[in-house]
Design a protein around this motif. Structure first.
Motif, PDB file in Angstrom:
ATOM      1  N   ALA A  24      12.441  22.366  37.904  1.00 43.75           N
ATOM      2  CA  ALA A  24      11.578  23.101  36.981  1.00 43.75           C
ATOM      3  C   ALA A  24      12.018  22.888  35.536  1.00 43.75           C
ATOM      4  CB  ALA A  24      11.590  24.584  37.335  1.00 43.75           C
ATOM      5  N   GLN A  25      13.300  22.914  35.313  1.00 45.33           N
ATOM      6  CA  GLN A  25      13.820  22.695  33.951  1.00 45.33           C
ATOM      7  C   GLN A  25      13.499  21.282  33.475  1.00 45.33           C
ATOM      8  OE1 GLN A  25      17.985  23.580  34.394  1.00 45.33           O
ATOM      9  NE2 GLN A  25      17.699  25.799  34.066  1.00 45.33           N
ATOM     10  N   GLU A  26      13.650  20.322  34.399  1.00 38.93           N
ATOM     11  CA  GLU A  26      13.396  18.932  34.015  1.00 38.93           C
ATOM     12  C   GLU A  26      11.921  18.725  33.657  1.00 38.93           C
ATOM     13  OE1 GLU A  26      14.324  15.044  33.132  1.00 38.93           O
ATOM     14  OE2 GLU A  26      15.650  16.744  33.541  1.00 38.93           O
ATOM     15  N   LYS A  27      11.006  19.343  34.422  1.00 39.01           N
ATOM     16  CA  LYS A  27       9.588  19.215  34.111  1.00 39.01           C
ATOM     17  C   LYS A  27       9.250  19.830  32.767  1.00 39.01           C
ATOM     18  CE  LYS A  27       7.845  18.938  38.848  1.00 39.01           C
ATOM     19  NZ  LYS A  27       6.995  19.572  39.892  1.00 39.01           N
ATOM     20  N   VAL A  28       9.892  20.964  32.453  1.00 41.54           N
ATOM     21  CA  VAL A  28       9.662  21.596  31.151  1.00 41.54           C
ATOM     22  C   VAL A  28      10.149  20.688  30.035  1.00 41.54           C
ATOM     23  CG1 VAL A  28      10.314  23.522  29.667  1.00 41.54           C
ATOM     24  CG2 VAL A  28       9.719  23.942  32.058  1.00 41.54           C
ATOM     25  N   MET A  29      11.293  20.091  30.237  1.00 47.30           N
ATOM     26  CA  MET A  29      11.852  19.181  29.228  1.00 47.30           C
ATOM     27  C   MET A  29      10.934  17.967  29.032  1.00 47.30           C
ATOM     28  SD  MET A  29      14.747  20.455  28.091  1.00 47.30           S
ATOM     29  CE  MET A  29      15.721  19.082  27.494  1.00 47.30           C
ATOM     30  N   GLN A  30      10.370  17.481  30.161  1.00 46.92           N
ATOM     31  CA  GLN A  30       9.483  16.326  30.075  1.00 46.92           C
ATOM     32  C   GLN A  30       8.191  16.674  29.333  1.00 46.92           C
ATOM     33  OE1 GLN A  30       9.035  15.151  34.153  1.00 46.92           O
ATOM     34  NE2 GLN A  30      10.990  14.022  34.240  1.00 46.92           N
ATOM     35  N   LYS A  31       7.653  17.855  29.610  1.00 43.67           N
ATOM     36  CA  LYS A  31       6.442  18.268  28.916  1.00 43.67           C
ATOM     37  C   LYS A  31       6.680  18.481  27.432  1.00 43.67           C
ATOM     38  CE  LYS A  31       4.136  20.379  32.889  1.00 43.67           C
ATOM     39  NZ  LYS A  31       3.595  21.637  33.466  1.00 43.67           N
ATOM     40  N   LEU A  32       7.880  18.915  27.079  1.00 46.03           N
ATOM     41  CA  LEU A  32       8.221  19.113  25.667  1.00 46.03           C
ATOM     42  C   LEU A  32       8.610  17.817  24.981  1.00 46.03           C
ATOM     43  CD1 LEU A  32      10.325  22.415  25.919  1.00 46.03           C
ATOM     44  CD2 LEU A  32       7.967  22.158  25.100  1.00 46.03           C
ATOM     45  N   GLY A  33       8.713  16.738  25.755  1.00 44.85           N
ATOM     46  CA  GLY A  33       9.067  15.440  25.181  1.00 44.85           C
ATOM     47  C   GLY A  33      10.540  15.268  24.937  1.00 44.85           C
ATOM     48  N   LYS A  34      11.361  16.136  25.492  1.00 41.21           N
ATOM     49  CA  LYS A  34      12.806  16.045  25.280  1.00 41.21           C
ATOM     50  C   LYS A  34      13.501  15.276  26.393  1.00 41.21           C
ATOM     51  CE  LYS A  34      13.086  20.360  22.662  1.00 41.21           C
ATOM     52  NZ  LYS A  34      13.703  21.700  22.546  1.00 41.21           N
ATOM     53  N   ALA A  35      12.769  14.821  27.366  1.00 40.59           N
ATOM     54  CA  ALA A  35      13.342  14.040  28.463  1.00 40.59           C
ATOM     55  C   ALA A  35      12.322  13.002  28.895  1.00 40.59           C
ATOM     56  CB  ALA A  35      13.703  14.947  29.642  1.00 40.59           C
ATOM     57  N   ASP A  36      12.836  11.834  29.299  1.00 41.40           N
ATOM     58  CA  ASP A  36      11.947  10.757  29.745  1.00 41.40           C
ATOM     59  C   ASP A  36      11.389  11.073  31.130  1.00 41.40           C
ATOM     60  OD1 ASP A  36      12.504   9.388  27.432  1.00 41.40           O
ATOM     61  OD2 ASP A  36      14.175   8.261  28.309  1.00 41.40           O
ATOM     62  N   GLU A  37      10.127  10.646  31.344  1.00 37.54           N
ATOM     63  CA  GLU A  37       9.474  10.863  32.636  1.00 37.54           C
ATOM     64  C   GLU A  37       9.063   9.528  33.226  1.00 37.54           C
ATOM     65  OE1 GLU A  37       5.544  13.160  34.529  1.00 37.54           O
ATOM     66  OE2 GLU A  37       5.933  13.164  32.358  1.00 37.54           O
ATOM     67  N   THR A  38       9.416   9.327  34.485  1.00 35.66           N
ATOM     68  CA  THR A  38       9.028   8.087  35.160  1.00 35.66           C
ATOM     69  C   THR A  38       7.529   8.144  35.484  1.00 35.66           C
ATOM     70  OG1 THR A  38      11.234   7.891  36.144  1.00 35.66           O
ATOM     71  CG2 THR A  38       9.442   6.617  37.161  1.00 35.66           C
ATOM     72  N   ARG A  39       6.790   7.150  34.993  1.00 36.50           N
ATOM     73  CA  ARG A  39       5.349   7.087  35.238  1.00 36.50           C
ATOM     74  C   ARG A  39       4.999   5.763  35.914  1.00 36.50           C
ATOM     75  NH1 ARG A  39       2.379  10.871  32.307  1.00 36.50           N
ATOM     76  NH2 ARG A  39       0.768  10.193  33.767  1.00 36.50           N
ATOM     77  N   ASP A  40       4.081   5.862  36.873  1.00 37.74           N
ATOM     78  CA  ASP A  40       3.642   4.661  37.594  1.00 37.74           C
ATOM     79  C   ASP A  40       2.120   4.770  37.744  1.00 37.74           C
ATOM     80  OD1 ASP A  40       3.071   2.576  39.293  1.00 37.74           O
ATOM     81  OD2 ASP A  40       4.784   2.907  40.620  1.00 37.74           O
ATOM     82  N   ALA A  41       1.390   4.121  36.834  1.00 36.77           N
ATOM     83  CA  ALA A  41      -0.069   4.237  36.804  1.00 36.77           C
ATOM     84  C   ALA A  41      -0.699   3.697  38.086  1.00 36.77           C
ATOM     85  CB  ALA A  41      -0.621   3.498  35.592  1.00 36.77           C
TER      86      ALA A  41
END
Length: 422
Positions: A24-41
């Motif tokens: 949950a913390q990691e998702k919040v950080m990703q939404k705030l742009g403070k952590a990288d998120e792995t994306r695979d279109a």
């Protein structure tokens, strides 16, 4: 031992809670742009197709089950209808034995491949759809829950991988570097990456294949359904035709009985009232019996015979003059022949006697007969040769034809008891 078991359970629960909190913390950080998120279109498109495919398959399964329920309902309704017909069918009606045999076959419910009766047809139709199209569709949809669960697990492991990578990067960039923590974080990162990539590779192989298989599943489902429908309706049409034939013969039997009864009544009325039209026009007409039978056609006279008749007529002319003198002395006779017109009026055809109205339809069965419909007005004509008139038959032409064409080419004979004098 019990305390150790409780402790182990509590430890697992704590680890699970910690993982959920970390994710949950990691998702919040990703939404705030403070952590990288792995994306695979590409994978996200596969997941979108999977969700669409699962929704469509579920709807097809639901509708197919509803169709099966409707088939069962129709089967029950058909059985009740056949039972009702069997109960109503009276012993003296045509085809009673055939109806009993048909109903008996329906009740026996013999499971054979020939589909010989209605009940078996419905049972086989229902069972074939359930065994083949529906079973195949159920097997196809059974794999979706497992794949859906692995997609959700892959998403969780991706967050764990992102969290481990973010934690490892934070330790490396920290001012105080703890080599032990860095090594442990690197080890956790490697483990998280391995788990995520294994799930990711498996799903990337399975999802496109599953997406392509949907076409074959739909083809097999609807081809099987269409084949069973064609076979069912083909066999059902034969049984329906048999039932229709029995009903047709029953109607023919009823008509024959009514005609025989009407003919008997007509015969009694003829003896008491005579063959002429004595009923008033306002009385309700009864349904006539069958038209009187007509004798075989008389052969046409040979030319020699016609010449002999002509010579005989010339010899009798003096007698005709004598008869005319007698008639003039005694007054005109009130016979039907003297009522014949010569057509000089122009409004009536030559040989006109009187007019009748058709009170029943008559279908001509010979080329010299006149077709009648209810309400037709017919101008009755005298026969050229009175010997040609059959008992119970008249010669005439439709008034509508005469008024339009002013000729008697369409004249024909018709049964007297199908008309009423006007």
């Amino acid at each position: 031992m019990a305390e150790m078991g409780k402790g182990g359970t509590a430890g697992k629960l704590a680890i699970s809670v910690q993982k959920r909190l970390t994710r949950a913390q990691e998702k919040v950080m990703q939404k705030l742009g403070k952590a990288d998120e792995t994306r695979d279109a590409a994978f996200e498109e596969m997941v979108a197709n999977f969700n669409k495919q699962m929704t469509e398959g579920g709807k097809l399964q639901k509708d197919l089950k509803a169709y099966l329920l409707a088939v069962k309902t129709m089967h029950d309704a058909s059985r009740r209808l056949q039972d009702c017909l069997a109960d109503m069918y009276e012993p003296d009606w045509f085809g009673k034995e055939e109806m009993d045999a048909l109903t008996e076959e329906m009740i026996e419910k013999e499971m054979d491949n020939n589909l010989e009766d209605t009940d078996t047809l419905w049972l086989d139709y229902h069972q074939n759809i359930m065994d083949k199209p529906l079973t195949s569709l159920d097997s196809y949809l059974a794999q979706f829950p497992d794949i859906k669960a692995r997609i959700a697990k892959r998403d969780r492991k991706m967050v764990d991988f992102d969290s481990a990578r973010h934690h490892f990067s934070s330790l490396q960039k920290g001012k105080k570097k703890d080599e032990a923590k860095i090594a442990k974080a690197e080890e956790e990162l490697g483990r998280a990456q391995k788990i995520f990539e294994e799930l990711n590779v498996e799903l990337q192989d399975e999802l496109p294949s599953l997406w392509d298989n949907r076409v074959g599943v739909y083809v097999n489902t609807f081809q099987g359904l269409a084949g069973h429908q064609e076979k069912f309706h083909g066999e059902m049409s034969k049984l329906s035709q048999n039932l229709n034939d029995i009903m047709t013969k029953l109607e023919e039997q009823r008509e024959l009985k009514k005609d025989a009864s009407a003919a008997a009544k007509t015969g009694e009325g003829s003896r008491s009232e005579g063959p002429n039209h004595s009923e008033s026009a306002s009385s309700a007409p009864k349904r006539p019996g069958p038209p009187p039978s007509r004798p075989a056609a008389r052969p046409a006279p040979s030319p020699d015979l016609r010449q002999q008749r002509a010579d005989s007529a010339e010899d009798e002319e003096p007698d005709a003059d004598a008869d005319s003198a007698v008639t003039a002395a005694t007054g005109p006779a009130t016979t039907q022949q003297n009522a014949v017109t010569n057509g000089s009026d122009g409004d009536l055809p030559p040989g006109f006697l009187y007019k009748v109205k058709a009170v029943h339809e008559y279908a001509a069965t010979d080329g010299d007969e006149l077709e009648l419909k209810i309400g037709d007005d017919v101008l009755v004509l005298a026969f050229d040769n009175p010997d040609e008139q059959d008992d119970g038959w008249l010669l005439g032409v439709l008034e509508a034809h005469w008024l339009q064409n002013k000729d008697t080419s369409a004249k024909g004979v018709f049964p007297e008891n199908f008309t009423q004098k006007v």
